[in-house]
Motif scaffolding. Structure first.
Motif, short mmCIF file in Angstrom:
data_model
loop_
_atom_site.label_atom_id
_atom_site.label_comp_id
_atom_site.label_asym_id
_atom_site.label_seq_id
_atom_site.Cartn_x
_atom_site.Cartn_y
_atom_site.Cartn_z
N ALA A 37 10.01 5.24 1.94
CA ALA A 37 10.67 5.00 3.23
C ALA A 37 9.70 4.29 4.19
O ALA A 37 10.10 3.37 4.92
N ALA A 38 8.44 4.69 4.16
CA ALA A 38 7.44 4.02 5.01
C ALA A 38 7.23 2.59 4.55
O ALA A 38 7.03 1.68 5.38
N ALA A 39 7.30 2.33 3.23
CA ALA A 39 7.18 0.96 2.72
C ALA A 39 8.34 0.11 3.23
O ALA A 39 8.16 -1.05 3.61
N GLY A 40 9.54 0.71 3.25
CA GLY A 40 10.69 -0.01 3.80
C GLY A 40 10.51 -0.33 5.27
O GLY A 40 10.85 -1.42 5.73
N THR A 41 9.97 0.62 6.01
CA THR A 41 9.70 0.41 7.43
C THR A 41 8.69 -0.72 7.62
O THR A 41 8.87 -1.59 8.49
N ALA A 42 7.65 -0.73 6.80
CA ALA A 42 6.64 -1.80 6.88
C ALA A 42 7.26 -3.14 6.51
O ALA A 42 6.98 -4.16 7.15
N GLY A 43 8.13 -3.14 5.48
CA GLY A 43 8.78 -4.38 5.07
C GLY A 43 9.70 -4.94 6.13
O GLY A 43 9.89 -6.16 6.22
N TRP A 85 0.83 -1.22 0.00
CA TRP A 85 0.00 0.00 0.00
C TRP A 85 0.86 1.26 0.00
O TRP A 85 0.53 2.26 -0.65
N TRP A 86 1.96 1.23 0.73
CA TRP A 86 2.86 2.38 0.73
C TRP A 86 3.48 2.59 -0.65
O TRP A 86 3.63 3.74 -1.10
N LEU A 87 3.83 1.52 -1.33
CA LEU A 87 4.37 1.66 -2.69
C LEU A 87 3.31 2.18 -3.67
O LEU A 87 3.62 2.99 -4.55
N ILE A 88 2.09 1.73 -3.49
CA ILE A 88 0.99 2.26 -4.33
C ILE A 88 0.81 3.75 -4.05
O ILE A 88 0.62 4.55 -4.98
N ALA A 89 0.92 4.13 -2.78
CA ALA A 89 0.83 5.56 -2.43
C ALA A 89 1.98 6.34 -3.08
O ALA A 89 1.80 7.46 -3.56
N ALA A 90 3.19 5.76 -3.08
CA ALA A 90 4.34 6.43 -3.69
C ALA A 90 4.11 6.65 -5.18
O ALA A 90 4.38 7.74 -5.71
N VAL A 91 3.60 5.64 -5.86
CA VAL A 91 3.29 5.78 -7.29
C VAL A 91 2.18 6.82 -7.48
O VAL A 91 2.26 7.67 -8.36
N GLY A 92 1.18 6.76 -6.62
CA GLY A 92 0.09 7.75 -6.69
C GLY A 92 0.58 9.17 -6.49
O GLY A 92 0.09 10.10 -7.12
#
Length: 143
Positions: free
Chosen positions: A38-44, A9-16
């Motif tokens: 960065a938030a996607a990395g934190t989630a990962g 979802w964070w990566l989708i937000a980044a693309v958005g």
């Protein structure tokens, strides 16, 4: 929502956030997109939702606070390398035909130019060196 879903979802937000960056050329959207990555990395890495949001906010705000003023400063600077007629301002030229308020000819940067004096009452004789103050069309204004 598990950890895998969160980083997706964070990566989708980044693309958005990247789409308006491309469409509007507003760099702030790019900075928010980097915060989302960065938030996607934190989630990962297993960070909880609160930490993900804090990382997103911290990275986005830090980028806006640091990068935006630097980018604004660079966008307002004139290019240091003058080109075209801008490069001719301030150059010296040699008078080939008497130059006065009505006209004359000079040799400027290896080319013959029509010229007239900045001060209509001032005249420059053949062989004198003059300074180019401005270029108006194909005429050099000299003094």
């Amino acid at each position: 929502m598990d950890d895998i879903d969160a980083w997706v979802w964070w990566l989708i937000a980044a693309v958005g956030l990247g789409i308006p960056l491309v469409v509007t050329a507003m760099p702030e959207f790019g900075m928010f997109a980097v915060g989302a990555v960065a938030a996607a990395g934190t989630a990962g890495l297993g960070g909880d939702v609160v930490l993900q949001v804090l990382v997103f906010a911290a990275v986005s705000v830090a980028l806006i606070a640091v990068v935006r003023p630097i980018a604004a400063r660079h966008s307002h600077q004139r290019p240091q390398l003058a080109t075209g007629v801008d490069a001719l301002r301030g150059k010296q030229a040699l008078v080939l035909e008497r130059v006065d308020g009505a006209g004359g000819r000079i040799k400027l940067a290896g080319e013959v130019w029509s010229a007239r004096s900045l001060d209509a009452g001032q005249a420059y004789e053949v062989g004198q060196e003059v300074d180019v103050v401005e270029i108006e069309g194909a005429t050099a204004i000299v003094m």
